[in-house]
Design a protein around this motif. Structure first.
Motif, PDB file in Angstrom:
ATOM      1  N   ASN A   9       0.842  -1.321   0.094  1.00 52.46           N
ATOM      2  CA  ASN A   9       0.084  -0.045  -0.026  1.00 52.46           C
ATOM      3  C   ASN A   9       1.047   1.485  -0.230  1.00 52.46           C
ATOM      4  O   ASN A   9       1.700   1.443   0.900  1.00 52.46           O
ATOM      5  CB  ASN A   9      -0.802  -0.065   1.328  1.00 52.46           C
ATOM      6  N   GLY A  10       0.912   1.923  -1.029  1.00 58.15           N
ATOM      7  CA  GLY A  10       1.756   3.006  -1.083  1.00 58.15           C
ATOM      8  C   GLY A  10       1.776   4.292  -0.069  1.00 58.15           C
ATOM      9  O   GLY A  10       2.730   5.005   0.020  1.00 58.15           O
ATOM     10  N   THR A  11       0.652   4.157   0.754  1.00 58.92           N
ATOM     11  CA  THR A  11       0.631   5.219   1.853  1.00 58.92           C
ATOM     12  C   THR A  11       1.533   4.759   3.035  1.00 58.92           C
ATOM     13  O   THR A  11       1.610   5.686   3.682  1.00 58.92           O
ATOM     14  CB  THR A  11      -1.015   5.319   2.310  1.00 58.92           C
ATOM     15  N   TYR A  12       2.143   3.633   3.074  1.00 60.70           N
ATOM     16  CA  TYR A  12       2.923   3.236   4.098  1.00 60.70           C
ATOM     17  C   TYR A  12       4.388   3.335   3.618  1.00 60.70           C
ATOM     18  O   TYR A  12       4.496   2.632   2.558  1.00 60.70           O
ATOM     19  CB  TYR A  12       2.482   1.821   4.659  1.00 60.70           C
ATOM     20  N   LYS A  13       5.306   3.687   4.657  1.00 61.42           N
ATOM     21  CA  LYS A  13       6.618   3.265   4.287  1.00 61.42           C
ATOM     22  C   LYS A  13       7.239   2.049   5.099  1.00 61.42           C
ATOM     23  O   LYS A  13       8.074   1.455   4.147  1.00 61.42           O
ATOM     24  CB  LYS A  13       7.451   4.569   4.846  1.00 61.42           C
ATOM     25  N   VAL A  14       6.674   1.751   6.276  1.00 60.79           N
ATOM     26  CA  VAL A  14       7.334   0.556   6.837  1.00 60.79           C
ATOM     27  C   VAL A  14       6.335  -0.443   6.748  1.00 60.79           C
ATOM     28  O   VAL A  14       6.784  -1.803   6.727  1.00 60.79           O
ATOM     29  CB  VAL A  14       7.491   0.928   8.232  1.00 60.79           C
ATOM     30  N   VAL A  15       5.006  -0.131   7.156  1.00 64.85           N
ATOM     31  CA  VAL A  15       4.090  -1.344   7.161  1.00 64.85           C
ATOM     32  C   VAL A  15       4.028  -2.004   5.722  1.00 64.85           C
ATOM     33  O   VAL A  15       3.941  -1.235   4.768  1.00 64.85           O
ATOM     34  CB  VAL A  15       2.681  -0.863   7.622  1.00 64.85           C
ATOM     35  N   GLY A  16       3.735  -3.422   5.849  1.00 69.74           N
ATOM     36  CA  GLY A  16       3.772  -3.894   4.681  1.00 69.74           C
ATOM     37  C   GLY A  16       5.186  -4.455   4.203  1.00 69.74           C
ATOM     38  O   GLY A  16       5.352  -5.051   3.114  1.00 69.74           O
ATOM     39  N   THR A  17       6.295  -4.102   4.652  1.00 65.08           N
ATOM     40  CA  THR A  17       7.367  -4.374   4.090  1.00 65.08           C
ATOM     41  C   THR A  17       7.952  -5.743   5.136  1.00 65.08           C
ATOM     42  O   THR A  17       7.513  -5.964   5.886  1.00 65.08           O
ATOM     43  CB  THR A  17       8.674  -3.323   4.432  1.00 65.08           C
ATOM     44  N   ARG A  18       9.171  -5.970   4.745  1.00 62.79           N
ATOM     45  CA  ARG A  18       9.786  -7.384   5.396  1.00 62.79           C
ATOM     46  C   ARG A  18      11.175  -7.040   5.856  1.00 62.79           C
ATOM     47  O   ARG A  18      11.959  -8.022   5.426  1.00 62.79           O
ATOM     48  CB  ARG A  18       9.894  -8.528   4.216  1.00 62.79           C
ATOM     49  N   PRO A  19      11.316  -6.435   6.816  1.00 62.18           N
ATOM     50  CA  PRO A  19      12.471  -6.142   7.622  1.00 62.18           C
ATOM     51  C   PRO A  19      12.922  -7.302   8.173  1.00 62.18           C
ATOM     52  O   PRO A  19      12.132  -8.305   8.710  1.00 62.18           O
ATOM     53  CB  PRO A  19      12.232  -4.954   8.432  1.00 62.18           C
ATOM     54  N   LEU A  20      14.373  -7.547   8.778  1.00 59.62           N
ATOM     55  CA  LEU A  20      14.675  -8.715   9.670  1.00 59.62           C
ATOM     56  C   LEU A  20      14.031  -8.509  10.959  1.00 59.62           C
ATOM     57  O   LEU A  20      14.075  -7.196  11.387  1.00 59.62           O
ATOM     58  CB  LEU A  20      16.174  -8.785   9.464  1.00 59.62           C
ATOM     59  N   ILE A 633      -3.558 -21.556   1.329  1.00 57.70           N
ATOM     60  CA  ILE A 633      -4.528 -21.299   1.890  1.00 57.70           C
ATOM     61  C   ILE A 633      -4.759 -19.432   1.947  1.00 57.70           C
ATOM     62  O   ILE A 633      -3.627 -18.916   1.681  1.00 57.70           O
ATOM     63  CB  ILE A 633      -4.088 -21.364   3.674  1.00 57.70           C
ATOM     64  N   ALA A 634      -5.773 -18.901   1.746  1.00 57.69           N
ATOM     65  CA  ALA A 634      -6.041 -17.778   1.787  1.00 57.69           C
ATOM     66  C   ALA A 634      -6.788 -17.191   3.243  1.00 57.69           C
ATOM     67  O   ALA A 634      -7.639 -17.925   3.498  1.00 57.69           O
ATOM     68  CB  ALA A 634      -7.365 -17.439   0.551  1.00 57.69           C
ATOM     69  N   GLN A 635      -6.258 -16.130   3.400  1.00 56.25           N
ATOM     70  CA  GLN A 635      -6.638 -15.651   5.048  1.00 56.25           C
ATOM     71  C   GLN A 635      -6.786 -14.060   4.967  1.00 56.25           C
ATOM     72  O   GLN A 635      -5.809 -13.376   4.457  1.00 56.25           O
ATOM     73  CB  GLN A 635      -5.644 -16.166   5.971  1.00 56.25           C
ATOM     74  N   ASP A 636      -7.797 -13.540   5.312  1.00 51.93           N
ATOM     75  CA  ASP A 636      -8.201 -12.324   5.652  1.00 51.93           C
ATOM     76  C   ASP A 636      -7.274 -11.692   6.646  1.00 51.93           C
ATOM     77  O   ASP A 636      -7.404 -11.839   7.906  1.00 51.93           O
ATOM     78  CB  ASP A 636      -9.487 -11.860   5.756  1.00 51.93           C
ATOM     79  N   ALA A 637      -6.073 -11.023   6.471  1.00 53.10           N
ATOM     80  CA  ALA A 637      -5.471 -10.367   7.465  1.00 53.10           C
ATOM     81  C   ALA A 637      -5.606  -9.103   8.045  1.00 53.10           C
ATOM     82  O   ALA A 637      -5.143  -8.432   9.037  1.00 53.10           O
ATOM     83  CB  ALA A 637      -3.832 -10.303   7.194  1.00 53.10           C
ATOM     84  N   GLY A 638      -6.700  -8.573   7.359  1.00 57.09           N
ATOM     85  CA  GLY A 638      -6.963  -6.944   7.372  1.00 57.09           C
ATOM     86  C   GLY A 638      -5.668  -6.178   6.671  1.00 57.09           C
ATOM     87  O   GLY A 638      -5.886  -5.605   5.692  1.00 57.09           O
ATOM     88  N   LYS A 639      -4.925  -6.113   7.446  1.00 59.56           N
ATOM     89  CA  LYS A 639      -3.611  -5.225   6.960  1.00 59.56           C
ATOM     90  C   LYS A 639      -2.337  -6.365   7.465  1.00 59.56           C
ATOM     91  O   LYS A 639      -2.326  -6.565   8.771  1.00 59.56           O
ATOM     92  CB  LYS A 639      -3.486  -3.933   7.277  1.00 59.56           C
ATOM     93  N   ALA A 640      -1.432  -6.811   6.701  1.00 60.09           N
ATOM     94  CA  ALA A 640      -0.233  -7.414   6.991  1.00 60.09           C
ATOM     95  C   ALA A 640       0.616  -6.648   7.446  1.00 60.09           C
ATOM     96  O   ALA A 640       1.128  -5.797   6.522  1.00 60.09           O
ATOM     97  CB  ALA A 640       0.135  -8.467   5.802  1.00 60.09           C
ATOM     98  N   ILE A 641       1.076  -6.215   8.558  1.00 62.90           N
ATOM     99  CA  ILE A 641       2.111  -5.286   8.931  1.00 62.90           C
ATOM    100  C   ILE A 641       3.430  -5.938   8.407  1.00 62.90           C
ATOM    101  O   ILE A 641       4.182  -5.182   7.809  1.00 62.90           O
ATOM    102  CB  ILE A 641       2.476  -5.238  10.515  1.00 62.90           C
ATOM    103  N   HIS A 642       3.908  -7.147   8.848  1.00 63.69           N
ATOM    104  CA  HIS A 642       5.079  -7.884   8.247  1.00 63.69           C
ATOM    105  C   HIS A 642       4.540  -8.955   7.360  1.00 63.69           C
ATOM    106  O   HIS A 642       4.291 -10.141   8.166  1.00 63.69           O
ATOM    107  CB  HIS A 642       6.006  -8.307   9.383  1.00 63.69           C
ATOM    108  N   PRO A 643       4.463  -9.006   6.206  1.00 65.09           N
ATOM    109  CA  PRO A 643       3.891 -10.196   5.487  1.00 65.09           C
ATOM    110  C   PRO A 643       4.488 -11.454   5.548  1.00 65.09           C
ATOM    111  O   PRO A 643       3.981 -12.588   5.605  1.00 65.09           O
ATOM    112  CB  PRO A 643       3.939  -9.720   3.933  1.00 65.09           C
ATOM    113  N   SER A 644       5.939 -11.375   5.982  1.00 69.43           N
ATOM    114  CA  SER A 644       6.592 -12.828   6.153  1.00 69.43           C
ATOM    115  C   SER A 644       6.041 -13.652   7.444  1.00 69.43           C
ATOM    116  O   SER A 644       5.785 -14.761   7.269  1.00 69.43           O
ATOM    117  CB  SER A 644       8.059 -12.683   6.222  1.00 69.43           C
ATOM    118  N   TYR A 645       5.849 -12.942   8.543  1.00 73.05           N
ATOM    119  CA  TYR A 645       5.369 -13.566   9.513  1.00 73.05           C
ATOM    120  C   TYR A 645       3.994 -13.411   9.600  1.00 73.05           C
ATOM    121  O   TYR A 645       3.372 -14.518  10.289  1.00 73.05           O
ATOM    122  CB  TYR A 645       5.794 -12.592  10.855  1.00 73.05           C
ATOM    123  N   VAL A 646       3.054 -12.890   8.768  1.00 72.58           N
ATOM    124  CA  VAL A 646       1.605 -13.182   8.699  1.00 72.58           C
ATOM    125  C   VAL A 646       1.750 -14.592   7.674  1.00 72.58           C
ATOM    126  O   VAL A 646       0.881 -15.374   8.289  1.00 72.58           O
ATOM    127  CB  VAL A 646       0.831 -12.210   7.656  1.00 72.58           C
TER     128      VAL A 646
END
Lengths: 767, 87, 171
Positions: A9-20, A633-646
């Motif tokens: 989502n272009g409105t977030y800078k950190v949310v939705g990324t996959r940092p260590l 498996i498809a799951q509604d996360a609402g918004k995935a903060i860290h997609p790898s851990y979702v």
């Protein structure tokens, strides 16, 4: 610096990324300290004597010989615990009955399952403690065990708890702790308007969460009357409250320090060793460490309920479900409290059904007291309901996903327990599977089949506290009381970084003890990234508000004339006057001192989660073994903060669902002795048992959360057993109605079908 | 007037009714009103001045955190549901 | 019980310790030498959380007696990284998010090292069978298998040590 790999989502800078993950290096180098890794000088070792019987009266316990053994420092039995009140009190995630909790920690008059704790010893070495256990003499009067809900509900059943009464039976002793009923519409009229009615009966086995780390506790108690417990727990505040309740001391006299936790899945939301270690520390004045063996974990910690479920469901020929009647009986174990009420509320939750009757029974049996397990109650129930839904879809000639979409719950649909849903993403998960490469690909080959199924879980809100401290170099630390069981430190740091407009590696998250933070409910109910994340979000906003005041001093303007964007404060009137958080942090001492943001929430706006799984299997008709070929498996996360851990939660839950479906079960003999108390025989999925698992994160934002977060930790376990049962049906034409669908059970069904085909020409023609 | 949905197992105390329309500005006031109309019902919902631990209340589709003190609006819909725990 | 003095090489360093005949290597590592990175999950060799490499062979340290390591070399998770520099397996586990609770991670890293030491280019199936003795309850193994594949590729390219441990993965 952590780099952005995926911004959904272009409105977030950190949310939705996959940092260590911030705790990662400690965990790949062996430095991370789990509960069993702690030791203290002068530490004693505690061991528990456990009942060999499933059901017996304790006539006498003699500890004299054991106490005389050199190196034994203390022995406690049930008589050393105060008798708790026999009523529900709110504590932790659910209510707790202090008497039942205490009796489970150390049996008082009766032992109610094999492995029930009878006495605990503290000694200078673990070996001496073990030797002492052998010297304790317990005289039992063995009683007949009651192992299944069917036996326990029979009017002639031996009674586990003579004091137990339920509201409906009045003063009659019973093993049925509670009956819950949900009812809507006119069930008879609903079935009358149905053109196709399916009625089936299911059974599921008791299964364990199977966390790799056994329970542990290290306790100290000082002459100042204060105790400290170091342990691996999902809920440090629950450990404090429950330990205090069991020991009859004030919660404020106990500090709980949560260690790293090696898995829990709901099983570490209650106490076993913690009050015992503290009691032994109180008796001896020395630190006491206790660690369960794997056999103790399986015998005496809390698995989840086996169950007996009946589902009757009717629909029109076009596929509209008109009525559903569900009957559920769940094993509570030795004390009341199975997740059957949750089962009642989840079993039909994916569907808009006008006429519903659900009866749910919480039943005592001579098995360990059940504890929460990932979406507690929902998986057993979905196995039953989703098998029937699949059969209805087939009878209507509809694709099983189309049938689900046709009947699917959406915004405004009343939940079976009453209230209407807000925005939910059930149908979106079905559509995601329908549009997946997996579902669109043909499945070829003999004895192969594809099944789908869906699941629902509420998720939880509850209480959380967060603090965000700004340091002199412009970095920040995020402090919460939520043990990190699957990556929540990463998501909390990311949320703070997003609000503060800094890179995530500028934020250090930590989990602190019960003295250092305000009340924070258990890491459970998929609530940490939602509720603790909400507190972190607000605490970071509090920091921004305070920093605006500091910037205003420097800019000589009013705080509301300061603008904050991307980590930089600027005066609205004069945008060339600006200062970054990093530079402003240096100025804090002269503008008013340190800045700490804080927030305390009792989170509202919980967004329920749905998941839909698609699983391909191949059945070996000679052995009954089921191989999982492919799994999406498809799951509604609402918004995935860290997609790898979702994704990790989705894959991990799915794997547990596969184990529940195919192999895992508590096997008891006729005397109520557990026959498979090790990990060789309690058969969890291993690496070669599973294929890659393809996660599809669906994002239907939760309107109740500032970032749209729903919980993601639980719902993925719900669909797999039914999806696999439906796949087995398509592979070999047999509808399995009992979990686990293990090789012997499936082979028996295949052989029975073959025998039937040989003797019945009609059946042969059908085949 | 708020709409209070009566749980299935309490309907026999309420003449079989599944909904009651009541005046009140908090969940507590609604339960008091329900109890006045149908004696015995409020004891099933309230204990020691608080909602029973086994019961959760939903106001307008949202699990309420305020217990008996939770505010309700004139057109609110209130459901009592079993309280549950997650894993 | 009488203790025996044992000399061994653990993570490249000479080590001496006293050990009772009944003590397992796992107990020695954790309780005597304070190397708590090696974890206890079952004590019956079923979960692999206590995996170490003994004289080049992958073993469950709960099934080896402390006495048996006299004169032997033992490699544990603590010995994987060279100082502060993570090896490719550790980097790949972080980058693939191949751990959640992390309790099984030391055992998986050691087992994966034993595999890659003998087979630098394993297939997915070979990886899955090589890790069959290690249980993970959090991940469903997907990201672990991918991490081992990535680490193998990094090591084959000889790039494993080039990047810093805290570098995120590229887009």
């Amino acid at each position: 610096m952590a780099t952005v790999t995926n911004t959904s989502n272009g409105t977030y800078k950190v949310v939705g990324t996959r940092p260590l993950r911030p705790d990662g290096v400690d965990k790949v180098t062996g430095r991370a300290k789990y509960g069993a890794d702690y030791s203290l000088p002068g530490m004693l070792h505690g061991k528990v004597l456990r009942s060999p019987h499933a059901h017996a009266r304790i006539k006498a316990i003699n500890v004299e010989k054991a106490l005389k053994l050199a190196g034994v420092k203390a022995i406690v039995t049930g008589r050393d615990l105060p008798e708790g009140e026999n009523k529900s009190v709110p504590l932790g995630e659910m209510s707790v009955n202090p008497r039942h909790l205490g009796h489970n920690i150390l049996a008082r008059d009766k032992v109610l399952y094999q492995g029930h704790a009878v006495a605990a010893v503290a000694a200078v070495t673990p070996y001496i403690a073990e030797q002492a256990l052998e010297l304790i003499e317990v005289e039992y009067e063995v009683l007949p065990p009651v192992m299944t809900v069917d036996e326990a509900m029979a009017s002639t059943a031996p009674i586990l708890d003579p004091e137990l009464r339920n509201e409906e039976l009045g003063d009659q002793p019973t093993n049925i702790a509670k009956h819950t009923q949900l009812k809507r519409g006119d069930i008879e009229a609903g079935f009358k308007s149905a053109e196709i009615v399916i009625e089936r009966e299911f059974r599921t086995a008791m299964v364990h969460q199977g966390y790799i780390e056994p329970h542990n506790a290290l306790a100290t108690y000082g002459s100042d009357g204060r105790g400290t417990i170091y342990c691996s727990t999902q809920g440090p505040f629950e450990v404090r409250g429950m330990s205090a309740a069991v020991l009859g001391i004030s919660p404020g006299s106990i500090k709980v320090v949560p260690a790293e936790i090696g898995g829990g899945f709901g099983g570490k939301t209650t106490v076993y060793l913690e009050p015992l270690a503290l009691l032994l520390a109180m008796k001896t004045g020395r630190p006491v460490k206790m660690v369960m063996t794997r056999a103790e974990v399986l015998r005496a910690s809390g698995p989840t309920s086996g169950s007996h479920i009946k589902v009757k469901m009717g629909c029109t020929r076009q596929g509209t479900i008109t009525a559903a009647h569900v009957w559920l009986a769940y094993e509570a174990g030795a004390f009341p409290g199975s997740p059957v009420a949750a089962a009642a509320m989840t079993v039909l939750a994916p569907y808009a059904i006008p006429n519903v009757l659900i009866d749910a029974y919480d039943v005592l049996v001579n098995r360990p007291k059940t504890a929460a397990y990932r979406a507690p109650g929902a998986t057993n129930a979905a196995f039953a309901a989703e098998s029937v839904v699949d059969e209805l879809a087939e009878r209507c000639g509809l694709d099983p996903l189309d049938f689900r979409i046709l009947n699917g719950s959406h915004e405004g649909t009343p939940h079976p327990a009453g209230p209407p849903y807000k925005r939910i993403g059930f149908i979106e998960t079905c559509e995601a599977i329908k549009n997946s490469a997996h579902y669109k690909s043909p499945l070829k080959g003999a004895n192969r089949g594809r099944g789908v199924a869906s699941g629902f879980w509420f998720n939880a809100g509850m209480q959380s506290v967060a603090m965000v401290h700004v340091h002199a170099d412009g970095t920040a630390s995020v402090v919460t009381g939520s043990p990190d069981i699957g990556g929540s430190r990463a998501s909390c740091a990311m949320i703070a970084a997003e609000v503060l407009g800094v890179d995530v590696d500028q934020v250090r998250p930590m989990v602190t003890d019960t003295d250092a933070i305000g009340h924070t409910d258990v890491t459970g109910g998929s609530r940490v990234t939602f509720a603790t994340g909400m507190a972190v979000f607000q605490a970071a906003e509090d920091v921004v508000r305070q920093l605006k005041e500091r910037a205003a001093k420097l800019f000589e303007c009013k705080p509301d004339e300061v603008e904050f964007r991307a980590g930089t404060f600027a005066a609205k009137s004069n945008p060339s006057t600006s200062i970054t958080i990093k530079d402003l942090a240096k100025r804090l001492p002269r503008t008013g001192g340190p800045v700490t943001g804080r927030a305390a929430v009792n989170a509202r706006g919980v967004g329920p989660a749905f998941a839909t799984a698609c699983i391909d299997v191949e059945v070996d008709p000679e052995t009954g073994k089921v191989e999982i070929l492919r799994c999406t498996i498809a799951q509604d996360a609402g918004k995935a903060i860290h997609p790898s851990y979702v994704e990790g939660q989705m894959q991990g839950g799915t794997a547990q669902g596969v184990g529940w479906a195919l192999n895992e079960e508590y096997v008891y003999d006729s005397q109520g002795r557990l026959l498979n108390s090790g990990l060789l025989d309690y058969r969890m999925p291993t690496c070669p048992d599973l294929p890659m698992m393809e996660p599809i994160i669906v994002e239907v934002p939760n309107p109740g959360h500032p970032l749209g977060v729903r919980g993601v930790g639980e719902v993925s376990i719900v669909p797999p057993p039914a999806a696999i049962a439906n796949a087995i049906y398509r592979a070999v034409g047999i509808r399995m109605t009992e979990l686990p669908m293990s090789p012997p059970r499936l082979l028996k069904a295949i052989l029975a079908r073959r025998a039937e085909d040989r003797t019945s020409p009609a059946a042969a023609a059908r085949a | 007037m708020a709409k209070v949905f009566i749980p299935a197992q309490m309907r026999k105390l309420c003449g079989g009714q599944d909904v009651a329309v009541l005046d009140g500005t908090t969940v507590g006031e609604l339960i008091e009103g329900l109890g006045r109309r149908f004696p015995g019902v409020s004891a099933l919902l309230v204990e020691a001045g608080d909602l029973r631990p086994s019961i959760a209340v939903s106001v307008d589709g949202e699990i309420a955190t305020g217990g008996l003190l939770e505010r309700v609006g004139p057109n609110s819909e209130v459901h009592f549901i079993p309280a549950i725990g997650g894993g | 019980m009488a203790k025996t003095r044992i000399e061994a090489t653990i993570n490249g360093e000479p080590v001496e310790f006293l050990c009772e005949p009944r003590q397992s290597l796992l107990e020695v590592l954790r309780d005597v030498l304070n190397l708590t990175g090696t974890k206890e999950g079952c004590l019956t060799g079923d979960c692999g959380a206590c995996s170490v490499i003994l004289n080049g062979r992958l073993v469950c340290s709960c099934l080896v007696l402390g006495l048996e390591v006299a004169g032997a070399t033992v490699e544990t998770v603590e010995g994987l990284a060279a100082g502060t520099e993570l090896v490719p397996l550790q980097q790949a586990f972080l980058q693939q998010a191949a751990l959640q609770c992390g309790i099984c991670t030391p055992g998986f890293l050691v087992a994966a090292k034993a595999l890659l030491d003998s087979n630098p280019n394993p297939s997915e199936t070979e990886i899955r069978y090589a890790l069959a003795g290690n249980l993970c309850r959090c991940t469903g193994y997907d990201k672990i298998v991918r991490a081992v594949m990535d680490a193998a590729a990094l090591m084959r390219q000889g790039q494993g040590r080039a990047s810093s441990p805290m570098q995120g993965r590229e887009a």
